[in-house]
Each structure stands twice: as structure tokens, then as C-alpha cells.
Design an enzyme around this catalytic site. Structure first.
Site, mmCIF file in Angstrom:
data_model
loop_
_atom_site.group_PDB
_atom_site.id
_atom_site.type_symbol
_atom_site.label_atom_id
_atom_site.label_comp_id
_atom_site.label_asym_id
_atom_site.label_seq_id
_atom_site.Cartn_x
_atom_site.Cartn_y
_atom_site.Cartn_z
ATOM 1 N N ASP A 11 0.871 -1.167 0.000
ATOM 2 C CA ASP A 11 0.000 0.000 0.000
ATOM 3 C C ASP A 11 0.915 1.225 0.000
ATOM 4 O O ASP A 11 2.130 1.116 0.227
ATOM 5 C CB ASP A 11 -0.962 -0.020 1.198
ATOM 6 C CG ASP A 11 -2.177 0.882 0.957
ATOM 7 O OD1 ASP A 11 -2.099 1.773 0.076
ATOM 8 O OD2 ASP A 11 -3.204 0.712 1.651
HETATM 9 C C1 BGC Z 1 -5.034 3.232 -0.040
HETATM 10 C C2 BGC Z 1 -5.075 2.263 -1.191
HETATM 11 C C3 BGC Z 1 -4.904 3.019 -2.486
HETATM 12 C C4 BGC Z 1 -3.607 3.779 -2.442
HETATM 13 C C5 BGC Z 1 -3.345 4.593 -3.705
HETATM 14 C C6 BGC Z 1 -3.805 4.136 -0.079
HETATM 15 O O1 BGC Z 1 -3.945 5.168 0.821
HETATM 16 O O2 BGC Z 1 -5.067 2.545 1.172
HETATM 17 O O3 BGC Z 1 -6.286 1.566 -1.185
HETATM 18 O O4 BGC Z 1 -4.970 2.151 -3.570
HETATM 19 O O5 BGC Z 1 -3.638 4.692 -1.353
HETATM 20 O O6 BGC Z 1 -4.193 5.668 -3.771
#
Ligand code: BGC
Length: 842
Positions: A349
Site C-alpha cells: 500500500d
Molecule cells: C489506499 C489504497 C490506495 C492507495 C493509492 C492508499 O492510501 O489505502 O487503497 O490504492 O492509497 O491511492
């Protein structure tokens, strides 16, 4: 001589009008082919020692950077499985059609309401691996590392970017689970929670496919969805992105969505692995979960994702049993890659990577690449290069990381004329890169259909719905109208002052347009000649009451919102701070119901609400749970209200009477600098499993939903629910002969075989064995039939049981009640000669 009742017993709840099971004989899927046995695995836990990197201070972002990023300020020891440095084998290369056909992700098995086919992606993975290995055969260490390291926050066109190298064009990773995020000319689909509440595999698949086509059309290689966390906490901020509070429903939704997405050409990402169940402290909480609960509840949807051939898995921000998810050898190497045989790659993530050594714990790609946004350094990049050069991380492991990432690209055939990225996610005004490619096709139709199909009818009395050309209607509440400044007035959808059709955070997209209930209903009212009035002021309850007074139908709308924790809306830090309707909803509903005896409530909510203040109000004739519907929300609501769509949605979570009835509560106390411990002490008993176990009566249980064809049976359904919870039937005229008590409720099916050469008649007898709590005789006859059967013939036989058959008389309550405990049954040739046994499934 008859030898009887030898075949399997099948007991199913009896549904009027539903076809009886056509066969009860069990057959082994795929015939009697022996299972492929993989090479022996002997679990070995080995400890390896590494120099500790202080990455934030010494890591470098470029793969070619010097080795100065590595410091030897200490030694950490992490337990690693024996496979940590070498690739795992593909699970099977012996496809066994027709049950396990060799499958290419661009050509998945067709959707089935009861899937019998298990696609085998192993040969396709194997072919992709070969190509990937060949491609990287002349890559330097730095080039391989570059494939594993994002270019850094906002340094590319997409939310995540892998740079090009030689013949490899690089990768664009883009949110979200319900839309291509940050672009125009794309569709805003219903949220995951809403498609789950359709309980309809074909719609799940169709949504996945349409999304996949849109991602591909925009030149996205890797879609950052679906999201499949479990809704352990009713207030969980991101629950609406996922598929509800049951692992099976979530698993099936994930499976179909991934098959659809990848059929559309884009790589899917199963996220967030794992136990990211609340937004408070998401980067500093340890979810402590026992192995059985992990396997049966939280990991199951990821297992189904792997079985759908998912290309990527995103590890989450939190810790699991005291180890960060992206550094978690147990979860990444041991469960995901070894046990599940996952062939794709694990990406972090955004900023969830915590160490260069995460590579040996199973992490293959770090996103967006830098340690923290714009920090200019990386745990991978130069650090990873150094670790490989210095022998702390093996070349085999780096090869495996690079191979997995490139293999996933080949696996989806993205080497074959895949569109190049044609937008800039970080700059909507960039007229060079934003090519405004329209990928919407006619997907709005599907959005409208899913919007209606996922809507749950919770209450319908006096034939209130469907609406039948009402003389007039008044629409009350801001959720009935458009947002003041259009559907994208709040960045990241962090708020709403009109219809709520998305939560907030990274799991969103821009609406091309958003149909409000006012628009949907007015269009229909025009056909009927009905007059439409409205009042969108949530706070002037006196006005709302006045507006509702005397009108034929008063529709009152309310909602409840939540989202990702990096945004706080009205004191809700991602997670909801309570389960109360937003925008004065409860008072507004009560004010309207006080003045109009045909009040119909419509709720757009990200999850359950406590609706006790008004659900039993006699003037509230109907309640529609309209969920999170996407851009066609108003049309979908109108379709259900007017019966253009007969409601078939079912709740994907339980609506409790009180927040304390839920088994796990949101943790809000703790310090961001310390690790907050969240023990999953409820184990397997999340959502309805807990209500069942603890004998708590919910307001509406998981799986509940009415339709117009059964709406007149609401009273009966209440009695049945009460009976299932062990309550005695209430005494009244005819209460002991009531239809609900005597209608067929369970069907017991079995086969009788005549093994002899003479025709004859056999009398199968069905005996109930009550649990000891009932103080009943050990066996009581509750059914029999006579079967004429010719020599050597087999006959399928059914005996039905009513609730009355299973009940005992409650002397105190003066009613019929189901005893506490398991009721079992036997089929036999006499009261002492039992041949088959079974349990009643309640
Ligand atoms: C989220 C993810 C997301 C990523 C990119 C993170 O803060 O938890 O689900 O895909 O950001 O935006």
C-alpha cells in the site's frame, strides 16, 4: 427383499415454488482422478541475520545509487520460511477439464449461479513466467530493481508508476475499486458493498468486466481493486469499498469481480492484505488474529482471488500479530505464496513498506516508491541494489520479484498492443497527457441495474410500494436532491450535501454526472401526471412536517457517509463516529412520519445504521435501503419505488438494534506513536455469526430483504424469525393452526434402493431427536411415506417437515417453540432401525 435407504441424505429448507433438488447422489468433481500431489514440503523455520537499515535517513531512490545507503547499526533477526529466497512452484500443470479447465484470464469461464468450474490458471502463469524470465535475462541488477520500485509520489501520470526498461514499457497503477480515479469520461459504478448486496454473480462479473474495459481504455495496467476487507467493525470507514461482513459473500464477490476485471484486460489487485479493518491507527495498530480465524474469515476472500487468477495483491498498512503486513513472512510467503500458490506479485500500500528486508518477507514491489511522499529515498531502489550486491538478499529472490511483476503483465497479454496511459491523474489541466478518451460505452445501464438490484426493501406495509400513480409526492431531505455545486464539489468525495452515491478517499472516482432521486422520480411522475414537491432542508423539521402533511406519499431521504482515514469529515476520521443517520436524519424522519401516515424512508448508507428511533413507527409504511449506488442513483431508486425493478437485494451485513450488539467495537483510544493492540477476540463470530451464537435478535439480519411478491407476508416473516430465535408462537385465534407453522419448511431427500429381484413397497419413517434441553422422548415420529419400487430400482424420496413438526409446546408462553440446541433426525425402517441420520439446518 428390500435393502433400503442407503444413499446420501439431503436436508434443505423448503421454499415454496422452488424446484426440488434433482439428485442427491454425490459425485466427485472431475471423476475419480487422483489429486496431483505436490513435492513434499517440510516446514522449516530458519533465522537469518541482516544488517539493519535506517532507511529514512540513508536509503536512496535510484537503483544505481551507491552502497552508502546500507548501515550496519544493528542486527535484526526475522523468522523466515524455507522458501523465502526462491520462487514457489506453480500449483499444478495438469489441468483436468471439464471441472478444472486450463484458463486464460482474457477468456474466463462464463458466470454461473452455482459455479461448477474451477479455472486453472497455472498453465497461463507458467507461459507468462517463461516469457518474463527470458525478458529479464539480460537485465542488470539495477534494471531488475527498477521494475520493483515505483518512481516516487506524483512523479508519473498514474497514482503509481513503474519506469520503462528496454522493451518493457513500464506500468501504470491506478485506483479505484469502483471507477478509474481522477479522470473524465469514465463511469462511476456502484460501490463494492452495493454489488455484494445484489447477491448476483452475473452482476458482479458484469461490473468487473465493464470496469476492466474502462481501465484498459485509459491505459491503466493495474487496477487497484477490488477491496475485500471484512467489515468486522460496523463503523469501519472503508467497508463500503468492500463486499460486506461475511467471508463467503465477500469471496464470491471478489472472485467474480476479478474474473471480470481481468477479462477486460486490466490486472486486478486484491487489497488490503490483511486485517485493515478500521481506519483509526491503520498504520500503527497490530491486528492480533488467531490462525483459524485468519484462514476461515479474513484470508478466505484472498484465497478466492488467487483462484480467480488475480495478478497482484496489496499488503496493508497495519501490523498482523505484531509484524507489519508488508514485512510479514507468515502472511506473504507462507500463506499467500506457498499455501495459496499465488503466482503474481505483492505490492505495498502507499508508503506501507517499512524495510528493505520486506523483500525477503515476500514483498515484490514498493509503492509509490519513496519511503514517505516526496522523501526522495526508497527502501527498495538503491538500498535493494546494495542488499543484493552485498549478498543480504539473494539474486534468486530479486529475479523472483522482477519475474512475478513482468509475468503478470504477460499473463494479461499486456505486451500485445495495450493502450498507453492517456491521462494525468495528478493534473486535470495537463492538456498534453489528458487525451480525454471516452471509455464509458453504455455502462450507465449496468450502473442503473446494479443500483436497483442492490437496493434492499426492509419494510413494506399496506401495499405502500410499489407506488401506483400517486396523486402527489413530497421528497424531503438533502439526500433527495443534487449536490449544491454538482457531484464533484468535494475533493476525494469528502462530504456530500445532496444524494450520497460514494464514500470518500482513494476508493472513489469523479462522477461524469449524478442522477438525484428528484430527477429520477420527476421523470416517472411526468408519465403518471403526479405532482412533485420537495424540501431539501434537513434541519427545519417543522417545515418538513408541514410539507408532508396531507400529501399522498411522503418520501424522506437520509444517509450516512464514511471513508479513508486520511480525510476527516465532520469529526468522522474515516471510520464513522456513530451509527446514527447523518444530517439530522432521525429527527427529520420522525417529523415527517408525525404528519403523514404514508411515510416512505429511503436510506443511502455506507453500512448499518441504528434505526430503532423510527423503524416501528406506524406511519412509516416502507423502508428502502438504497446503499451506495453510483452515478445512476436516482434512477435506480425510482425503479425500485415504482416497481420497474422488483426488489431482490439482500443485506450484506446485520442491522443491529444497538451498537453494543455488534461483536467488535471501533478502537479510538491509543497513541499514534505506539502500536495499538487490537485483539480479534471474537474469532469466527463476526456479524451475524455472533448474533446467532449469543442469541441476540437484530433489527434486520444479514441476508434479509423483501420483494414485492412476498411483501404481504411481513407479519408471517416476523413470526418465523422469532420462531427461529427460539421464541414461542404468540397465542391467538388460530395460532396453533397458522399457515407459517404448518407450511413445509424443510425437505428431507434420500434414495431407497431395491437390491432384490422382487417388487415391493417400503415404508421409510422419519424420526426427530430433540436436543436434551427439550426433555422430549429420544425419538418421535414426524413423517413417513410409502415407496413402491421395482426390482433393483432406485427411487428418490422426499419428506417435508413443518416448523410445527419441530416444535415443542411451551406451557408458560402457551405457544409452539423450537427447543434450544440442534435438532437431528433419522430415517429408518422402524423406530429402532435407523439407516440415515441428519441435522436440521437451523
Ligand atoms: C489506499 C489504497 C490506495 C492507495 C493509492 C492508499 O492510501 O489505502 O487503497 O490504492 O492509497 O491511492
Amino acid at each position: 427383499m428390500l435393502s433400503k435407504l442407503l444413499s446420501p441424505l439431503c436436508i434443505i429448507p423448503f421454499v415454496l415454488g422452488a424446484p426440488a433438488p434433482s439428485a442427491v447422489t454425490l459425485s466427485t468433481p472431475g471423476g475419480n482422478v487422483p489429486a496431483t500431489i505436490l513435492g513434499p514440503y517440510s516446514p522449516v523455520t530458519t533465522s537469518f541475520s541482516f544488517p539493519l537499515t535506517s532507511a529514512a535517513s540513508s536509503a536512496t531512490s535510484s537503483a544505481s545509487a551507491s552502497t552508502s545507503g546500507v548501515s550496519t547499526t544493528g542486527v535484526i533477526t526475522i523468522p523466515l520460511s524455507s522458501y523465502s529466497f526462491t520462487p514457489y512452484p506453480t500449483p499444478t500443470l495438469n489441468p483436468r477439464p471439464p471441472i478444472y479447465p486450463a484458463t486464460d484470464p482474457l477468456n474466463p469461464p462464463s458466470v454461473s449461479s452455482d459455479p461448477q468450474v474451477v479455472p486453472d490458471f497455472a498453465p497461463a502463469w507458467s507461459a507468462a513466467y517463461q516469457k518474463a524470465k527470458y525478458l529479464i535475462s539480460d537485465y542488470t541488477i539495477e534494471e531488475k530493481v527498477n521494475i520493483t520500485t515505483g518512481v516516487g509520489w506524483a512523479k508519473g501520470l498514474c497514482i503509481g508508476n513503474i519506469p520503462p526498461n528496454k522493451n518493457f514499457p513500464g506500468l501504470c497503477l491506478e485506483d479505484s475499486p469502483l471507477a478509474v480515479r481522477s479522470v473524465d469520461y469514465a463511469t462511476a459504478f456502484p460501490a463494492g458493498i452495493h454489488v455484494a448486496s445484489t447477491w448476483n454473480r452475473a452482476l458482479m462479473r458484469a461490473r468487473g468486466l465493464a470496469l476492466g474495459q474502462e481501465f484498459k481504455g485509459k491505459g491503466v495496467n493495474i487496477a487497484l481493486g477490488p477491496m475485500m476487507n471484512m467489515g468486522r467493525i460496523a463503523q469501519g470507514g472503508r467497508n463500503w469499498e468492500g463486499f460486506g461482513a461475511d467471508p463467503f459473500l465477500t469471496g464470491e464477490s471478489a472472485y467474480e469481480t476479478i474474473l471480470g476485471l481481468q477479462n477486460g484486460g486490466v490486472q486486478a489487485t486484491a487489497k488490503h492484505f490483511i486485517n485493515n479493518e478500521q481506519e483509526h491507527f491503520r498504520t500503527s495498530e497490530s491486528s492480533n488474529v488467531d490462525d483459524r480465524t485468519q484462514h476461515e474469515i479474513y484470508a478466505h476472500p484472498f484465497l478466492r482471488s488467487v483462484m480467480a487468477g488475480v495478478s497482484s495483491v496489496m499488503c496493508s498498512y497495519n501490523l498482523i500479530n505484531e509484524t507489519y503486513a508488508c514485512n510479514n513472512d507468515k502472511m506473504l510467503n507462507d500463506i499467500l505464496k506457498r499455501e495459496y500458490g499465488f503466482q503474481g506479485f505483492v505490492q505495498s500500500d502507499w508508503q506501507a513498506t517499512r524495510s528493505t528486508l520486506s523483500a525477503v518477507a515476500g514483498l515484490d514491489m514498493t509503492m509509490p516508491g519513496d519511503t514517505t511522499f516526496d522523501s526522495g529515498d526508497s527502501y527498495f531502489g538503491g538500498n535493494l541494489t546494495d542488499y543484493v550486491n552485498d549478498g543480504y538478499i539473494s539474486m534468486a529472490r530479486l529475479d523472483d520479484m522482477t519475474t512475478r511483476i513482468i509475468a503478470a503483465w504477460y499473463f494479461l497479454h499486456q505486451d500485445e498492443a495495450y493502450p498507453v496511459t492517456n491521462f494525468n491523474a495528478f493534473n486535470s489541466k495537463d492538456e498534453v497527457n489528458n487525451k480525454h478518451v471516452n471509455v464509458q460505452a453504455d455502462h450507465y445501464k449496468l450502473v442503473r441495474e446494479i443500483g436497483a438490484a442492490g437496493t434492499v426493501l426492509l419494510k413494506n406495509e399496506n401495499g405502500a410500494l410499489p407506488l401506483n400513480k400517486p396523486r402527489n409526492l413530497v421528497l424531503i431531505g438533502s439526500d433527495a436532491g443534487p449536490g449544491k455545486f454538482g457531484p464533484n464539489e468535494f475533493p476525494g468525495q469528502d462530504g456530500s450535501d445532496g444524494i450520497l452515491a460514494m464514500g470518500w478517499g482513494s476508493g472513489t472516482g469523479d462522477f461524469p454526472y449524478l442522477i438525484s432521486p428528484l430527477e429520477g422520480i420527476q421523470e416517472r411522475a411526468r408519465q403518471d401526471g403526479s405532482s412533485v414537491f420537495w424540501d431539501f432542508d434537513d434541519w427545519n423539521t417543522a417545515l418538513a412536517g408541514n410539507m408532508a402533511y396531507g400529501e399522498a406519499v411522503a418520501l424522506v431521504f437520509t444517509n450516512s457517509d464514511s471513508g479513508e482515514g486520511y480525510i476527516t469529515v465532520n469529526g468522522n476520521k474515516g471510520d464513522r463516529k456513530n451509527l446514527t443517520a447523518w444530517h439530522n436524519g432521525d429527527d427529520l424522519i420522525l417529523a415527517v412520519a408525525a404528519q403523514n401516515n404514508n411515510t416512505i424512508v429511503v436510506v443511502n448508507s455506507v453500512g448499518p445504521l441504528i434505526i430503532e428511533p423510527w423503524i416501528e413507527h406506524p406511519n412509516i409504511t416502507a423502508v428502502i435501503w438504497a446503499g451506495i449506488q453510483g452515478q445512476e442513483a436516482g434512477n435506480a431508486i425510482a425503479d425500485v419505488l415504482y416497481g420497474a425493478y422488483n426488489p431482490s437485494g439482500r443485506l450484506p451485513y446485520t442491522i443491529a438494534k444497538d451498537v453494543v450488539d455488534y461483536p467488535a467495537q471501533l478502537i479510538t483510544k491509543g497513541s499514534g506513536s505506539n502500536i495499538v493492540t487490537i485483539d480479534y477476540t471474537e474469532g469466527l463470530f463476526i456479524d451475524y455469526r455472533h448474533f446467532d451464537q449469543a442469541n441476540i435478535i437484530p433489527r434486520f439480519e444479514f441476508g434479509f430483504g423483501l420483494s414485492y411478491t412476498t411483501s404481504s407476508d411481513t407479519d408471517q416473516e416476523d413470526l418465523i424469525t422469532a420462531w427461529e430465535y427460539g421464541k414461542a408462537s404468540p397465542i391467538a385465534e388460530g395460532s396453533s393452526t397458522a399457515l407459517w407453522l404448518h407450511e413445509p419448511a424443510f425437505q428431507v431427500t434420500f434414495e431407497v434402493t431395491n437390491t432384490g429381484p422382487v417388487s415391493g413397497t417400503e415404508i421409510p419413517q422419519l424420526y426427530i431427536h430433540h436436543p436434551s434441553s427439550a426433555s422430549e422422548p429420544p425419538s418421535v415420529l414426524k413423517g413417513f411415506t410409502n415407496v413402491e419400487i421395482s426390482p433393483y430400482d432406485i427411487k428418490q424420496v422426499s419428506i417435508t417437515l413443518s416448523r410445527y413438526d419441530l416444535s415443542i409446546w411451551d406451557v408458560v408462553a402457551q405457544g409452539w417453540r423450537k427447543p434450544d440446541g440442534q435438532i437431528s433426525l433419522s430415517i429408518g425402517a422402524s423406530s429402532r432401525d435407523f439407516r440415515l441420520q441428519g441435522d436440521i439446518p437451523i
